[in-house]
Design a protein around this motif. Structure first.
Motif, PDB file in Angstrom:
ATOM      1  N   ILE A  51       0.872  -1.173   0.000  1.00  0.00           N
ATOM      2  CA  ILE A  51       0.000   0.000   0.000  1.00  0.00           C
ATOM      3  C   ILE A  51       0.909   1.223   0.000  1.00  0.00           C
ATOM      4  O   ILE A  51       1.662   1.452   0.950  1.00  0.00           O
ATOM      5  CB  ILE A  51      -0.934  -0.021   1.221  1.00  0.00           C
ATOM      6  CG1 ILE A  51      -1.789  -1.299   1.177  1.00  0.00           C
ATOM      7  CG2 ILE A  51      -1.797   1.239   1.249  1.00  0.00           C
ATOM      8  CD1 ILE A  51      -2.488  -1.631   2.473  1.00  0.00           C
ATOM      9  N   ASP A  54      -0.135   7.818   0.431  1.00  0.00           N
ATOM     10  CA  ASP A  54      -0.940   8.702  -0.420  1.00  0.00           C
ATOM     11  C   ASP A  54      -0.098   9.718  -1.184  1.00  0.00           C
ATOM     12  O   ASP A  54      -0.318   9.940  -2.369  1.00  0.00           O
ATOM     13  CB  ASP A  54      -1.985   9.453   0.412  1.00  0.00           C
ATOM     14  CG  ASP A  54      -3.088   8.548   0.929  1.00  0.00           C
ATOM     15  OD1 ASP A  54      -3.271   7.445   0.367  1.00  0.00           O
ATOM     16  OD2 ASP A  54      -3.762   8.939   1.897  1.00  0.00           O
ATOM     17  N   GLY A  76      -7.257  -6.946   1.238  1.00  0.00           N
ATOM     18  CA  GLY A  76      -7.021  -5.618   1.781  1.00  0.00           C
ATOM     19  C   GLY A  76      -6.692  -4.571   0.744  1.00  0.00           C
ATOM     20  O   GLY A  76      -5.961  -3.621   1.027  1.00  0.00           O
ATOM     21  N   LEU A  77      -7.244  -4.729  -0.450  1.00  0.00           N
ATOM     22  CA  LEU A  77      -6.978  -3.802  -1.542  1.00  0.00           C
ATOM     23  C   LEU A  77      -7.426  -2.387  -1.151  1.00  0.00           C
ATOM     24  O   LEU A  77      -8.487  -2.208  -0.568  1.00  0.00           O
ATOM     25  CB  LEU A  77      -7.734  -4.271  -2.782  1.00  0.00           C
ATOM     26  CG  LEU A  77      -7.331  -3.667  -4.108  1.00  0.00           C
ATOM     27  CD1 LEU A  77      -5.894  -4.024  -4.447  1.00  0.00           C
ATOM     28  CD2 LEU A  77      -8.264  -4.159  -5.203  1.00  0.00           C
ATOM     29  N   THR A  78      -6.592  -1.399  -1.457  1.00  0.00           N
ATOM     30  CA  THR A  78      -6.924  -0.002  -1.189  1.00  0.00           C
ATOM     31  C   THR A  78      -6.787   0.800  -2.480  1.00  0.00           C
ATOM     32  O   THR A  78      -6.295   0.284  -3.488  1.00  0.00           O
ATOM     33  CB  THR A  78      -5.980   0.614  -0.130  1.00  0.00           C
ATOM     34  OG1 THR A  78      -4.696   0.825  -0.730  1.00  0.00           O
ATOM     35  CG2 THR A  78      -5.857  -0.269   1.104  1.00  0.00           C
ATOM     36  N   ALA A  79      -7.155   2.054  -2.424  1.00  0.00           N
ATOM     37  CA  ALA A  79      -7.045   2.920  -3.602  1.00  0.00           C
ATOM     38  C   ALA A  79      -5.590   3.150  -4.005  1.00  0.00           C
ATOM     39  O   ALA A  79      -5.309   3.520  -5.142  1.00  0.00           O
ATOM     40  CB  ALA A  79      -7.728   4.251  -3.329  1.00  0.00           C
ATOM     41  N   THR A  80      -4.639   2.916  -3.077  1.00  0.00           N
ATOM     42  CA  THR A  80      -3.223   3.130  -3.383  1.00  0.00           C
ATOM     43  C   THR A  80      -2.440   1.817  -3.386  1.00  0.00           C
ATOM     44  O   THR A  80      -1.222   1.820  -3.213  1.00  0.00           O
ATOM     45  CB  THR A  80      -2.577   4.134  -2.412  1.00  0.00           C
ATOM     46  OG1 THR A  80      -2.623   3.611  -1.081  1.00  0.00           O
ATOM     47  CG2 THR A  80      -3.276   5.492  -2.475  1.00  0.00           C
ATOM     48  N   SER A  81      -3.122   0.711  -3.594  1.00  0.00           N
ATOM     49  CA  SER A  81      -2.448  -0.592  -3.661  1.00  0.00           C
ATOM     50  C   SER A  81      -1.691  -0.746  -4.971  1.00  0.00           C
ATOM     51  O   SER A  81      -2.175  -0.328  -6.030  1.00  0.00           O
ATOM     52  CB  SER A  81      -3.471  -1.724  -3.542  1.00  0.00           C
ATOM     53  OG  SER A  81      -3.978  -1.810  -2.235  1.00  0.00           O
ATOM     54  N   PRO A 101       0.253  -4.922   3.676  1.00  0.00           N
ATOM     55  CA  PRO A 101      -1.129  -5.221   4.075  1.00  0.00           C
ATOM     56  C   PRO A 101      -1.132  -6.234   5.217  1.00  0.00           C
ATOM     57  O   PRO A 101      -0.144  -6.948   5.433  1.00  0.00           O
ATOM     58  CB  PRO A 101      -1.732  -5.814   2.800  1.00  0.00           C
ATOM     59  CG  PRO A 101      -0.573  -6.396   2.068  1.00  0.00           C
ATOM     60  CD  PRO A 101       0.600  -5.513   2.383  1.00  0.00           C
TER      61      PRO A 101
END
Length: 110
Positions: A51, A54, A76-81, A101
């Motif tokens: 991750i 930002d 645990g995928l995020t917008a910044t993965s 993660p």
């Protein structure tokens, strides 16, 4: 030499040397950071999922369609993965910060 920071699963920050031309995955392995990389960087798994902080995410090259497909399998995928095998260190990435993660899934063993 550029440096990068890994934030480990327990929140510990580890700053390491990040030689230009190596991937985040390779740097993690050189520094005993707990990233599996089951496919050894061949873009066939998501076990090197990281991750990206930002403030660094927008500075990276866009993920390829193949990387996006593998990220779809990550926990645990995020917008910044991103996949650590796909982020290559340059001088401009000095200070890059990524977090591990909480879990990964090795589809090669399923």
């Amino acid at each position: 030499m550029p440096k990068m920071i890994f934030i480990e699963r327990d929140g510990t920050r580890k700053e390491v040397e990040a030689p230009v031309g190596l991937s985040v995955l390779e740097i993690a392995h050189r520094n005993n950071i707990d990233i599996e990389g089951a496919c050894e960087g061949s873009l066939a798994c998501s076990t090197c999922h990281v991750i990206v902080a930002d403030d660094w995410f927008e500075t990276l090259e866009e993920a390829s369609e193949d990387e996006e497909d593998m990220l779809d399998l990550a926990f645990g995928l995020t917008a910044t993965s991103r996949l650590g095998c796909q982020i290559i260190i340059t001088e401009e990435k000095d200070g890059l910060t990524v977090a591990l993660p909480q879990e990964t899934r090795n589809m090669l063993l399923d």
